[in-house]
Write a protein that holds these residues in place. Structure first.
Motif, PDB file in Angstrom:
ATOM      1  N   VAL A   1      38.575  40.186  10.462  1.00  0.00           N
ATOM      2  CA  VAL A   1      37.203  39.708  10.305  1.00  0.00           C
ATOM      3  C   VAL A   1      37.017  38.313  10.903  1.00  0.00           C
ATOM      4  O   VAL A   1      35.896  37.936  11.260  1.00  0.00           O
ATOM      5  CB  VAL A   1      36.787  39.701   8.821  1.00  0.00           C
ATOM      6  N   THR A   2      38.095  37.549  11.020  1.00  0.00           N
ATOM      7  CA  THR A   2      37.985  36.223  11.626  1.00  0.00           C
ATOM      8  C   THR A   2      38.279  36.232  13.115  1.00  0.00           C
ATOM      9  O   THR A   2      38.106  35.198  13.774  1.00  0.00           O
ATOM     10  CB  THR A   2      38.951  35.247  10.932  1.00  0.00           C
ATOM     11  N   GLY A   3      38.752  37.382  13.643  1.00  0.00           N
ATOM     12  CA  GLY A   3      39.062  37.455  15.070  1.00  0.00           C
ATOM     13  C   GLY A   3      40.266  36.640  15.459  1.00  0.00           C
ATOM     14  O   GLY A   3      40.247  35.915  16.467  1.00  0.00           O
ATOM     15  N   ALA A   4      41.351  36.779  14.679  1.00  0.00           N
ATOM     16  CA  ALA A   4      42.548  35.979  14.946  1.00  0.00           C
ATOM     17  C   ALA A   4      43.226  36.366  16.243  1.00  0.00           C
ATOM     18  O   ALA A   4      43.904  35.547  16.862  1.00  0.00           O
ATOM     19  CB  ALA A   4      43.538  36.116  13.787  1.00  0.00           C
ATOM     20  N   GLY A   5      43.097  37.624  16.659  1.00  0.00           N
ATOM     21  CA  GLY A   5      43.649  38.035  17.940  1.00  0.00           C
ATOM     22  C   GLY A   5      45.131  38.316  17.949  1.00  0.00           C
ATOM     23  O   GLY A   5      45.744  38.357  19.020  1.00  0.00           O
ATOM     24  N   THR A   6      45.745  38.545  16.799  1.00  0.00           N
ATOM     25  CA  THR A   6      47.159  38.903  16.747  1.00  0.00           C
ATOM     26  C   THR A   6      47.305  40.419  16.738  1.00  0.00           C
ATOM     27  O   THR A   6      46.441  41.142  16.241  1.00  0.00           O
ATOM     28  CB  THR A   6      47.811  38.332  15.478  1.00  0.00           C
TER      29      THR A   6
ATOM     30  N   TRP B   1      39.886  20.982  10.469  1.00  0.00           N
ATOM     31  CA  TRP B   1      39.135  21.617   9.401  1.00  0.00           C
ATOM     32  C   TRP B   1      37.722  21.989   9.835  1.00  0.00           C
ATOM     33  O   TRP B   1      37.162  22.968   9.368  1.00  0.00           O
ATOM     34  CB  TRP B   1      39.086  20.709   8.183  1.00  0.00           C
ATOM     35  N   SER B   2      37.140  21.222  10.738  1.00  0.00           N
ATOM     36  CA  SER B   2      35.790  21.549  11.223  1.00  0.00           C
ATOM     37  C   SER B   2      35.779  22.895  11.938  1.00  0.00           C
ATOM     38  O   SER B   2      34.852  23.699  11.758  1.00  0.00           O
ATOM     39  CB  SER B   2      35.293  20.443  12.156  1.00  0.00           C
ATOM     40  N   ALA B   3      36.813  23.165  12.736  1.00  0.00           N
ATOM     41  CA  ALA B   3      36.899  24.459  13.419  1.00  0.00           C
ATOM     42  C   ALA B   3      37.123  25.591  12.421  1.00  0.00           C
ATOM     43  O   ALA B   3      36.580  26.694  12.578  1.00  0.00           O
ATOM     44  CB  ALA B   3      38.010  24.430  14.450  1.00  0.00           C
ATOM     45  N   VAL B   4      37.912  25.326  11.389  1.00  0.00           N
ATOM     46  CA  VAL B   4      38.144  26.342  10.364  1.00  0.00           C
ATOM     47  C   VAL B   4      36.849  26.641   9.614  1.00  0.00           C
ATOM     48  O   VAL B   4      36.527  27.810   9.332  1.00  0.00           O
ATOM     49  CB  VAL B   4      39.244  25.869   9.398  1.00  0.00           C
ATOM     50  N   ARG B   5      36.090  25.605   9.300  1.00  0.00           N
ATOM     51  CA  ARG B   5      34.824  25.809   8.594  1.00  0.00           C
ATOM     52  C   ARG B   5      33.842  26.613   9.434  1.00  0.00           C
ATOM     53  O   ARG B   5      33.129  27.475   8.924  1.00  0.00           O
ATOM     54  CB  ARG B   5      34.229  24.450   8.221  1.00  0.00           C
ATOM     55  N   ALA B   6      33.820  26.335  10.733  1.00  0.00           N
ATOM     56  CA  ALA B   6      32.936  27.092  11.615  1.00  0.00           C
ATOM     57  C   ALA B   6      33.358  28.556  11.688  1.00  0.00           C
ATOM     58  O   ALA B   6      32.516  29.459  11.725  1.00  0.00           O
ATOM     59  CB  ALA B   6      32.929  26.471  13.008  1.00  0.00           C
ATOM     60  N   SER B   7      34.671  28.818  11.690  1.00  0.00           N
ATOM     61  CA  SER B   7      35.162  30.196  11.723  1.00  0.00           C
ATOM     62  C   SER B   7      34.840  30.930  10.427  1.00  0.00           C
ATOM     63  O   SER B   7      34.463  32.108  10.444  1.00  0.00           O
ATOM     64  CB  SER B   7      36.672  30.211  11.982  1.00  0.00           C
ATOM     65  N   LEU B   8      34.966  30.244   9.297  1.00  0.00           N
ATOM     66  CA  LEU B   8      34.628  30.878   8.018  1.00  0.00           C
ATOM     67  C   LEU B   8      33.141  31.170   7.914  1.00  0.00           C
ATOM     68  O   LEU B   8      32.740  32.149   7.260  1.00  0.00           O
ATOM     69  CB  LEU B   8      35.060  29.968   6.865  1.00  0.00           C
ATOM     70  N   GLY B   9      32.312  30.347   8.535  1.00  0.00           N
ATOM     71  CA  GLY B   9      30.877  30.577   8.482  1.00  0.00           C
ATOM     72  C   GLY B   9      30.429  31.825   9.195  1.00  0.00           C
ATOM     73  O   GLY B   9      29.315  32.317   8.953  1.00  0.00           O
TER      74      GLY B   9
END
Length: 353
Positions: free
Chosen positions: A249-254, A37-45
């Motif tokens: 916008v999140t840079g998922a790369g798919t 979740w910490s990585a997800v929060r950083a990505s959302l920020g």
């Protein structure tokens, strides 16, 4: 004894189901993507206000696109009222478990308040419901078949699911073509007592009601099928663009093709009634598939949370606003005739003289 008929019990169950859906969304999506979740929060920020405004605009596009389906299925329904109807009904469906029935009740109540006849409202509800299910079934089948063709480990389930969906489509079409022979067979094989006495009159009334509903739905389809098909296509296309924009916008790369296939395959999961609108279940399955297709885990999880926010939470917020607007406006209309009857010309004598 506490029963489900008590209003507060239904509200508590609805709130519990909505809370379970949000908890599943927050906890299961990062786990399905294989991240923390910490990585997800950083990505959302890292998502800025400009991107959020664009995502909100896309959400508004697909909500407006569905107004063409509603206005096409119900003659006399304007686009603005269709938008109010769509937002309010979607909010109810996204809060309650298996909220489709509650959404139908809200739709019926609102359209009847606007003066639409009951038969037209019933035909509109049936036609839009069938269009939604069939459109999602077709799109999901196409998406599953595309995913099955990708060279990914563990995609055998996709081929099996695609085969099952195609078999369901063919079976449904076959039953529709054989509806008359099957009806005659049931008539001849059923016990004679079922067609005698009160049961016979009930069966006749139900048969007449079914025939009338089928006639009304057929008339709506023949009159408005181009707008129904176009509206459903526009709605799903706008939702797909919102899905792809969240990934971008999140840079998922798919890749564009695999991401579109995942979106299409996940449409049928939105009909699952475990949580309101399938929230949490759909996003978790999509996150797992996108990571398997090579997406970045944290970015994929954050994009699914964004997509859920704009397709579920935003609809609930807008539905609360449109529902309050509807109640206030209808309340004013209900008070006007009463006020008009109480006013009297002072020059006229009282009625009892």
């Amino acid at each position: 004894m506490v029963t489900l008929r008590r209003p507060y019990v239904r509200r508590l169950l609805g709130l519990a189901s909505a809370a379970a859906g949000i908890a599943l969304l927050v906890l299961a999506v990062p786990r399905a993507a294989g991240t923390q979740w910490s990585a997800v929060r950083a990505s959302l920020g890292q998502v800025g206000a400009f991107h959020l405004a664009n995502l909100a605009a896309l959400a508004g596009v697909y909500l407006w696109a569905y107004t063409y389906v509603l206005s096409a299925s119900l003659p006399g329904l304007t686009r603005s009222r269709a938008l109010v109807l769509n937002c309010t009904g979607s909010a109810v469906s996204n809060v309650l478990p298996a909220g489709g029935a509650a959404g139908v009740a809200v739709t019926y109540s609102m359209t009847r308040r606007w003066g639409h006849p009951p038969r037209a409202v019933a035909a509109s509800i049936l036609v839009t419901g069938v269009c939604n299910v069939l459109a999602r079934l077709v799109v999901s089948t196409a998406g599953v078949l595309v995913l099955a063709g990708l060279s990914l480990p563990g995609t055998g389930w996709a081929a099996d699911a695609g085969t099952a969906l195609l078999a369901a489509c063919l079976s449904s079409g076959g039953l529709w073509l054989l509806r008359q022979p099957l009806r005659r067979a049931v008539r001849h094989c059923a016990p004679a007592r079922l067609f005698q006495g009160p049961a016979a009159s009930t069966a006749v009334r139900m048969r007449r009601l079914a025939r009338r509903c089928r006639h009304d739905c057929h008339a709506v389809w023949l009159r408005s099928w181009p707008r129904l098909v176009g509206g459903m296509a526009g709605t799903l296309a706008a939702q797909g663009l919102l899905f792809l924009a969240c990934l971008r916008v999140t840079g998922a790369g798919t890749g564009l093709g695999p991401a579109a296939a995942v979106f299409a395959a996940s449409r049928l999961l939105t009909q699952i009634g475990i949580t309101p609108g399938g929230i949490g279940v759909t996003e978790s399955a999509a996150a797992f598939a996108l990571v398997a297709l090579g997406g970045a885990p944290a970015a994929v999880a954050s994009s699914m949370l964004l997509y859920a926010a704009f397709t579920h939470l935003l609809e609930i917020l807008l539905g609360c606003l449109t529902g309050a607007y509807f109640l206030l406006r209808e309340g004013r209309r209900a008070r006007r005739p009463a006020a008009a009857t109480t006013t009297r010309d002072p020059s006229q004598p009282p009625a009892h003289l």
